[in-house]
Design a protein around this motif. Structure first.
Motif, mmCIF file in Angstrom:
data_model
loop_
_atom_site.group_PDB
_atom_site.id
_atom_site.type_symbol
_atom_site.label_atom_id
_atom_site.label_comp_id
_atom_site.label_asym_id
_atom_site.label_seq_id
_atom_site.Cartn_x
_atom_site.Cartn_y
_atom_site.Cartn_z
ATOM 1 N N LYS A 34 0.858 -1.168 0.000
ATOM 2 C CA LYS A 34 0.000 0.000 0.000
ATOM 3 C C LYS A 34 0.901 1.227 0.000
ATOM 4 O O LYS A 34 1.812 1.343 0.837
ATOM 5 N N CYS A 35 0.636 2.155 -0.926
ATOM 6 C CA CYS A 35 1.596 3.218 -1.213
ATOM 7 C C CYS A 35 1.011 4.613 -1.033
ATOM 8 O O CYS A 35 -0.192 4.830 -1.243
ATOM 9 N N THR A 36 1.862 5.553 -0.662
ATOM 10 C CA THR A 36 1.524 6.972 -0.643
ATOM 11 C C THR A 36 2.655 7.734 -1.327
ATOM 12 O O THR A 36 3.804 7.265 -1.366
ATOM 13 N N CYS A 41 5.981 2.887 -0.239
ATOM 14 C CA CYS A 41 5.122 1.704 -0.210
ATOM 15 C C CYS A 41 5.402 0.848 1.019
ATOM 16 O O CYS A 41 6.561 0.527 1.313
ATOM 17 N N GLN A 117 -7.306 6.884 -6.685
ATOM 18 C CA GLN A 117 -6.110 6.093 -6.388
ATOM 19 C C GLN A 117 -5.719 5.312 -7.641
ATOM 20 O O GLN A 117 -6.383 5.392 -8.676
ATOM 21 N N TRP A 330 -1.095 -0.666 -4.466
ATOM 22 C CA TRP A 330 -2.183 0.297 -4.659
ATOM 23 C C TRP A 330 -2.002 1.479 -3.724
ATOM 24 O O TRP A 330 -1.391 1.373 -2.664
ATOM 25 N N GLY A 331 -2.500 2.642 -4.150
ATOM 26 C CA GLY A 331 -2.378 3.835 -3.317
ATOM 27 C C GLY A 331 -2.513 5.105 -4.139
ATOM 28 O O GLY A 331 -3.158 5.122 -5.191
ATOM 29 N N ASP A 332 -1.900 6.178 -3.655
ATOM 30 C CA ASP A 332 -2.022 7.482 -4.295
ATOM 31 C C ASP A 332 -1.606 7.425 -5.762
ATOM 32 O O ASP A 332 -0.682 6.666 -6.136
ATOM 33 N N SER A 335 2.096 6.879 -7.061
ATOM 34 C CA SER A 335 2.908 6.305 -5.983
ATOM 35 C C SER A 335 3.327 4.864 -6.211
ATOM 36 O O SER A 335 4.211 4.373 -5.524
ATOM 37 N N THR A 336 2.699 4.164 -7.136
ATOM 38 C CA THR A 336 2.939 2.720 -7.234
ATOM 39 C C THR A 336 3.977 2.341 -8.271
ATOM 40 O O THR A 336 4.437 1.202 -8.293
#
Length: 339
Positions: A34-36, A41, A117, A330-332, A335-336
């Motif tokens: 999970k990423c921001t 991540c 996202q 997955w995330g912002d 970010s991935t």
């Protein structure tokens, strides 16, 4: 996923009367991230669980065993999930056609909130011929599997084809083989679902040299698929696809900006609201005896010839067909890619 209902109904009829599996199994580990944009991540302690109808394999003497992932064509190694359509047991080639869901450390399905996202995954479709479908998609299932034996037993499946009356929002992030691909939102208003969806297929849009062995997205090699669910003011405005292969970013994978009539539960807005509530990641491999997957890869949808995608043809000519999904992040938005 227009023939998913007939496939699921067949499986259900074959397995009628089999008791629901309990949660004593050892789930294959599948770390995800999970990423921001600010923090990078963070690895998640996740695994996969077989759908309850896939948990049973027929023993040599007719006895039934539960949760035999290997016999159902499912294995993991590091962050990679491999699913085989056909598995040889006691010298006999059997159709396993597994479907699995992403399970959290709390024994509940992971709910991915993907509104505004993005979701990325590395894929290998090199052994999937015409007629096969390695599906990577989202279903608005209940996190606990709907009660009873619960998510840890692989219960609670639903989609926009309403298998056995179980209707729910479905976002087909990636349905593909080595010859064709599509991404398709299927919003639902209660039990009224857009079963056909409003998908994007590069071949059907005229990009005949975009997807396939040796083409722009070279399906003879692994690559990364990134799907962005862009929102404005809390409302989904578009779904955009891009690819990365051998260090090269490939744009032109398609954008969906309309999907019928928008409301809180229909159209692009409806599927966006489902993404905001959280959806469960499902992964499967299957083929299509009714339509031979022509809706995905034949006629105006792909280069496959009529008859090439029959299950009997796949079984005889491509018994090792399998798909690999790995490095799920997955995330912002933005970010991935470096996850």
């Amino acid at each position: 996923m227009s023939s998913k209902l007939s496939f699921i109904s067949l499986v259900a009829s074959l397995l009628a009367g089999i008791p629901v599996a309990r949660s004593s199994e050892a789930y294959p580990s599948l770390p995800t991230w999970k990423c921001t944009t600010s923090g990078g991540c963070l690895q998640q302690n996740t695994s996969v669980v077989l759908d309850q109808d896939s948990k049973y394999t027929q023993g040599a003497a007719g006895s039934r065993t539960t949760a035999d992932y290997t016999a159902m064509g499912v294995s993991t190694s590091g962050d990679a999930l491999t699913m085989y359509h056909y598995v040889t047991t006691n010298g006999t080639l059997n159709a396993a056609s597994p479907r699995v869901y992403l399970l959290g450390a709390d024994s509940k399905y992971v709910l991915m909130d993907l509104l505004n996202q993005e979701l990325s995954v590395d894929v290998d479709y090199s052994t999937l011929p015409c007629g096969e479908n390695g599906a990577f998609y989202l279903s608005e299932m209940a996190a606990d599997g709907g009660g009873g034996a619960g998510a840890a037993a692989g219960t609670g499946y639903c989609d926009a084809q309403c298998p056995q009356g179980a209707c729910c929002n479905e976002m087909d992030v990636l349905e593909a083989n080595s010859e064709a691909t599509a991404m398709t939102p299927h919003p639902c208003d209660g039990d009224s679902c857009d079963s056909g969806g409003c998908g994007y297929n590069p071949y059907a849009s005229g990009q005949h040299s975009f997807w396939g062995p040796g083409l722009t997205v070279d399906t003879s090699q692994p690559f990364t698929v990134t799907t962005q669910f862009t929102a404005s003011g809390g409302t989904l405005t578009q779904i955009t696809r891009s690819y990365t292969q051998n260090g090269r970013q490939i744009v032109g994978g398609g954008t969906i900006s309309t999907c019928g009539t928008d409301s809180s539960s229909t159209g692009l807005t409806g599927i966006g609201n489902a993404l905001g509530r959280g959806m469960v990641l499902a992964m499967s491999i299957w083929n299509d005896a009714t339509q031979e997957m022509a809706w995905l890869d034949a006629g105006t949808n792909g280069p496959c010839a009529s008859g090439a995608g029959t299950p009997s043809n796949i079984e005889s000519q491509h018994p090792d067909t399998h798909v690999v999904f790995s490095n799920i992040r997955w995330g912002d938005i933005g970010s991935t890619a470096t996850g």
